[in-house]
Design a protein around this motif. Structure first.
Motif, mmCIF file in Angstrom:
data_model
loop_
_atom_site.group_PDB
_atom_site.id
_atom_site.type_symbol
_atom_site.label_atom_id
_atom_site.label_comp_id
_atom_site.label_asym_id
_atom_site.label_seq_id
_atom_site.Cartn_x
_atom_site.Cartn_y
_atom_site.Cartn_z
ATOM 1 N N GLN A 1 0.704 14.597 7.250
ATOM 2 C CA GLN A 1 1.254 14.850 8.825
ATOM 3 C C GLN A 1 3.679 13.987 8.668
ATOM 4 O OE1 GLN A 1 -0.993 13.376 11.332
ATOM 5 N NE2 GLN A 1 -2.593 15.499 11.352
ATOM 6 N N ASP A 2 3.522 13.090 8.412
ATOM 7 C CA ASP A 2 4.573 12.730 8.362
ATOM 8 C C ASP A 2 5.166 12.190 6.870
ATOM 9 O OD1 ASP A 2 7.067 10.474 7.948
ATOM 10 O OD2 ASP A 2 5.501 9.136 9.710
ATOM 11 N N TRP A 3 6.231 12.726 6.367
ATOM 12 C CA TRP A 3 6.183 13.052 4.534
ATOM 13 C C TRP A 3 6.950 11.477 4.867
ATOM 14 C CZ3 TRP A 3 5.546 15.649 0.612
ATOM 15 C CH2 TRP A 3 4.975 17.088 1.209
ATOM 16 N N ASP A 4 7.114 10.567 5.360
ATOM 17 C CA ASP A 4 8.148 9.543 5.468
ATOM 18 C C ASP A 4 6.677 8.160 5.455
ATOM 19 O OD1 ASP A 4 10.185 9.083 5.058
ATOM 20 O OD2 ASP A 4 11.160 9.139 7.262
ATOM 21 N N ARG A 5 5.276 8.818 5.668
ATOM 22 C CA ARG A 5 3.946 7.958 5.530
ATOM 23 C C ARG A 5 3.241 8.638 4.686
ATOM 24 N NH1 ARG A 5 4.061 2.665 8.079
ATOM 25 N NH2 ARG A 5 1.739 3.740 8.789
ATOM 26 N N PRO A 6 3.206 9.076 3.656
ATOM 27 C CA PRO A 6 1.804 10.286 2.903
ATOM 28 C C PRO A 6 0.867 9.332 2.699
ATOM 29 C CG PRO A 6 4.288 9.409 1.639
ATOM 30 C CD PRO A 6 4.256 8.442 2.510
ATOM 31 N N LEU A 7 0.990 8.176 2.350
ATOM 32 C CA LEU A 7 0.215 6.986 2.349
ATOM 33 C C LEU A 7 -0.816 6.877 3.318
ATOM 34 C CD1 LEU A 7 1.259 5.451 -1.032
ATOM 35 C CD2 LEU A 7 -0.171 7.679 -0.978
ATOM 36 N N THR B 1 6.056 -0.357 -2.129
ATOM 37 C CA THR B 1 7.201 0.968 -1.886
ATOM 38 C C THR B 1 5.167 1.412 -1.043
ATOM 39 O OG1 THR B 1 7.949 0.867 -3.498
ATOM 40 C CG2 THR B 1 7.319 3.434 -2.840
ATOM 41 N N LEU B 2 4.262 1.221 -2.292
ATOM 42 C CA LEU B 2 3.230 1.879 -0.980
ATOM 43 C C LEU B 2 2.577 1.412 0.318
ATOM 44 C CD1 LEU B 2 0.639 1.597 -4.297
ATOM 45 C CD2 LEU B 2 2.749 3.303 -3.941
ATOM 46 N N HIS B 3 2.971 0.433 0.310
ATOM 47 C CA HIS B 3 2.768 -0.255 1.798
ATOM 48 C C HIS B 3 4.120 0.575 2.851
ATOM 49 C CE1 HIS B 3 2.744 -2.863 5.381
ATOM 50 N NE2 HIS B 3 4.285 -3.115 5.436
ATOM 51 N N ARG B 4 5.262 0.918 2.255
ATOM 52 C CA ARG B 4 6.466 1.254 3.380
ATOM 53 C C ARG B 4 5.470 2.957 2.908
ATOM 54 N NH1 ARG B 4 10.863 3.627 -0.159
ATOM 55 N NH2 ARG B 4 9.439 5.451 -0.551
ATOM 56 N N ASP B 5 5.393 3.130 2.720
ATOM 57 C CA ASP B 5 4.402 4.732 2.402
ATOM 58 C C ASP B 5 3.485 4.986 3.213
ATOM 59 O OD1 ASP B 5 6.914 6.029 1.236
ATOM 60 O OD2 ASP B 5 5.842 6.374 -0.317
ATOM 61 N N GLY B 6 2.538 3.769 4.030
ATOM 62 C CA GLY B 6 1.607 3.427 5.057
ATOM 63 C C GLY B 6 0.192 3.203 4.332
ATOM 64 N N ALA B 7 -0.158 3.056 3.450
ATOM 65 C CA ALA B 7 -1.289 2.352 2.525
ATOM 66 C C ALA B 7 -1.448 0.727 2.597
ATOM 67 C CB ALA B 7 -0.788 2.291 0.872
ATOM 68 N N THR B 8 -2.873 0.142 2.760
ATOM 69 C CA THR B 8 -3.212 -1.157 2.574
ATOM 70 C C THR B 8 -3.807 -1.479 1.166
ATOM 71 O OG1 THR B 8 -4.199 -0.460 5.217
ATOM 72 C CG2 THR B 8 -4.700 -2.787 3.318
ATOM 73 N N VAL B 9 -2.750 -2.700 0.896
ATOM 74 C CA VAL B 9 -2.098 -2.618 -0.184
ATOM 75 C C VAL B 9 -3.021 -3.897 -1.022
ATOM 76 C CG1 VAL B 9 -1.172 -3.491 -2.421
ATOM 77 C CG2 VAL B 9 -0.241 -2.147 -0.745
ATOM 78 N N VAL B 10 -4.009 -4.002 -2.253
ATOM 79 C CA VAL B 10 -4.607 -4.832 -2.915
ATOM 80 C C VAL B 10 -4.014 -5.428 -4.340
ATOM 81 C CG1 VAL B 10 -6.702 -5.706 -3.710
ATOM 82 C CG2 VAL B 10 -6.946 -4.321 -1.864
ATOM 83 N N GLY B 11 -3.828 -6.800 -3.281
ATOM 84 C CA GLY B 11 -2.537 -6.655 -5.319
ATOM 85 C C GLY B 11 -3.618 -7.592 -6.090
ATOM 86 N N VAL B 12 -3.425 -7.406 -7.094
ATOM 87 C CA VAL B 12 -4.005 -8.293 -8.618
ATOM 88 C C VAL B 12 -3.393 -8.860 -9.014
ATOM 89 C CG1 VAL B 12 -6.161 -7.622 -9.969
ATOM 90 C CG2 VAL B 12 -6.167 -6.475 -7.666
ATOM 91 N N SER C 1 3.805 6.101 -5.854
ATOM 92 C CA SER C 1 3.272 6.287 -4.823
ATOM 93 C C SER C 1 3.045 8.100 -4.276
ATOM 94 C CB SER C 1 4.423 5.845 -3.756
ATOM 95 O OG SER C 1 4.597 6.730 -2.264
ATOM 96 N N PHE C 2 4.700 9.135 -5.338
ATOM 97 C CA PHE C 2 4.041 10.232 -5.137
ATOM 98 C C PHE C 2 2.760 10.612 -5.391
ATOM 99 C CE2 PHE C 2 4.335 14.159 -7.976
ATOM 100 C CZ PHE C 2 4.539 15.334 -6.430
ATOM 101 N N LEU C 3 2.659 10.550 -7.112
ATOM 102 C CA LEU C 3 1.727 11.226 -7.645
ATOM 103 C C LEU C 3 0.189 10.125 -7.143
ATOM 104 C CD1 LEU C 3 2.398 10.241 -11.643
ATOM 105 C CD2 LEU C 3 2.345 12.401 -10.553
ATOM 106 N N GLY C 4 0.110 8.508 -6.900
ATOM 107 C CA GLY C 4 -0.828 9.118 -5.697
ATOM 108 C C GLY C 4 -1.287 9.887 -4.137
#
Length: 450
Positions: A199-205, A226-237, A425-428
């Protein structure tokens, strides 16, 4: 991250004059993505007589792009999309290819040229397959001819996929956008109508939960941010030794952290349990963690070889097996996307890196072999192969070695960690749902693995 003072210098008036007088490379500052920016800074030209051309033009118009189907003498173009989907013989390439050539001098800075073609392997007729394969050679060569930060890439439609399919639309937008700044001379194959557009190309995740291994620093940190910027909640390992830095990164993007050794037998199970209890789901896994233990093979010992293989590929195989097990379905669901870090070393090889190259080639093989299994679950798996990327590690290289490595690609400069992150981010994202089992090089069309 090391600083490319040469690129900064030749983008100043005096430095530009000196470089031009001496015939030296003149890399430009690339246009990179910032939220809210327009897709293109100017006109788009769409060429070709097949059905894809009109579909591309209609899509660009829907995105608010000013589209031309014929070039005026005074037009300046930010992008050209050349559609070769109707070619049946090599002679059919001529008209559209020469039209592209006629507007090359009308391209602006960081311009995009995208070719659209059908998959050669889908054609049984020798003439049709040779014509389609010809588009590949045309595109790769054109990428070497681009100037002022411009790139040329290809979008390949496989299995009868239409240009209007979500995965094709998503690939088109990525290749046109500033997110693909360091991607050139490469191809994205879209083989199904799977996927969905955001719906929002700036937040594809938006709404996704993404796991990133090796997230404490370098490329891994850039991926997480970058994934956070694109809307994802990130689990860092990351490993316990990097715990403090991992916590700092993850806290700054409002994610959660998990300290573990990814080679541990229960690594996959622990990641799943963390996602289950903290977030209730896991939508995307980025296998970024990796190590190097470089030596000439004649001087290689078992410890160096085995540790690289264990971290860089065996751990990914084991974790993927855990993620795809039946008991993981309550967390993973039916649309898991996996993106693994390969390397151009795994494509072309590299002196002193037999162990590393073997592990990264193994990542590419894993993605290819696992694609069907992921597709059965409604998911995808792909690999990203970085070339020379400016990091703390490259900053410690000898000056001359670093400078040569920077210039050995069509853009005459090193990439940034964010360039790798943009591709991941795109491929995900669901917009890449039609691309599966492939490897995308982020190397500026580097000579190695080009």
């Amino acid at each position: 991250m090391s600083t490319d003072t040469y690129t900064a210098l030749v983008n100043q008036p005096l430095g530009k004059k000196i470089a031009a007088a001496l015939g030296l490379p003149q890399p430009v500052e690339l246009r990179r993505h910032t939220p809210g920016q327009p897709l293109l800074d100017g006109l788009a030209l769409v060429l070709g007589s097949g059905p894809a051309a009109q579909q591309v033009a209609d899509q660009l118009l829907d995105w608010g792009v000013d589209v031309r189907r014929h070039a005026g003498a005074k037009d300046r173009f930010a992008a050209v999309v050349a559609c070769f989907d109707a070619v049946q013989t090599p002679a059919d390439l001529s008209d559209t290819a020469l039209e592209v050539g006629q507007v090359m001098r009308q391209l602006g800075s960081s311009a995009r040229v995208i070719t659209v073609s059908a998959d050669p392997s889908d054609a049984t007729d020798p003439a049709a397959r040779s014509a389609r394969k010809g588009v590949e050679g045309l595109t790769r060569s054109l990428a070497h001819e681009m100037r002022r930060g411009g790139t040329a890439n290809g979008l390949v439609l496989a299995g009868g996929t239409e240009m209007s399919a979500p995965g094709a639309v998503g690939a088109l937008r990525f290749l046109l956008s500033a997110r693909s700044a360091f991607v050139s001379g490469q191809f994205l194959t879209v083989g199904t109508s799977e996927g969905a557009l955001p719906q929002d190309w700036d937040r594809p995740l938006a709404g996704k939960v993404a796991v990133v291994t090796g997230a404490a620093r370098g490329i891994g940190e850039a991926i997480a941010r970058t994934l956070h910027r694109d809307g994802a909640t990130v689990v860092g390992v990351d490993v316990p030794a990097a715990g403090e830095q991992l916590a700092a990164v993850v806290n700054s993007i409002h994610g959660t952290s998990l300290q573990l050794d990814i080679t541990a037998p229960d690594a996959g199970a622990r990641i799943l349990e963390h996602c289950r209890t903290r977030h209730g789901r896991m939508d995307l896994v980025v296998h970024n963690a990796g190590i190097t233990r470089d030596k000439m093979l004649a001087n290689m010992d078992a410890a160096r070889w085995d540790s690289v293989i264990a971290v860089n590929i065996e751990s990914q195989l084991a974790m993927n097996q855990a993620f795809l097990a039946d008991q993981a379905r309550d967390v993973v669901g039916d649309h898991l996307r996996i993106v693994s870090l390969a390397s151009t070393s795994g494509i072309a090889g590299n002196r002193g890196q037999t162990n590393y190259a073997a592990s990264k080639a193994g990542v590419i093989g894993m993605a290819s072999a696992s694609a069907e299994l992921l597709a059965e679950r409604g998911g995808t798996i792909n690999a990203v192969a970085p070339g020379f990327i400016e990091t703390e590690m490259t900053g410690k290289m000898p000056f001359l070695t670093r400078e040569v490595a920077r210039r050995m690609n069509s853009l005459s400069q090193g990439g940034r960690p964010v360039d790798v992150a943009e591709a991941i981010s795109f491929l995900g994202s669901d917009a890449a749902g039609g691309t599966n089992g492939t490897v995308l090089r982020v190397c500026g069309q580097g000579i190695m693995g080009a």
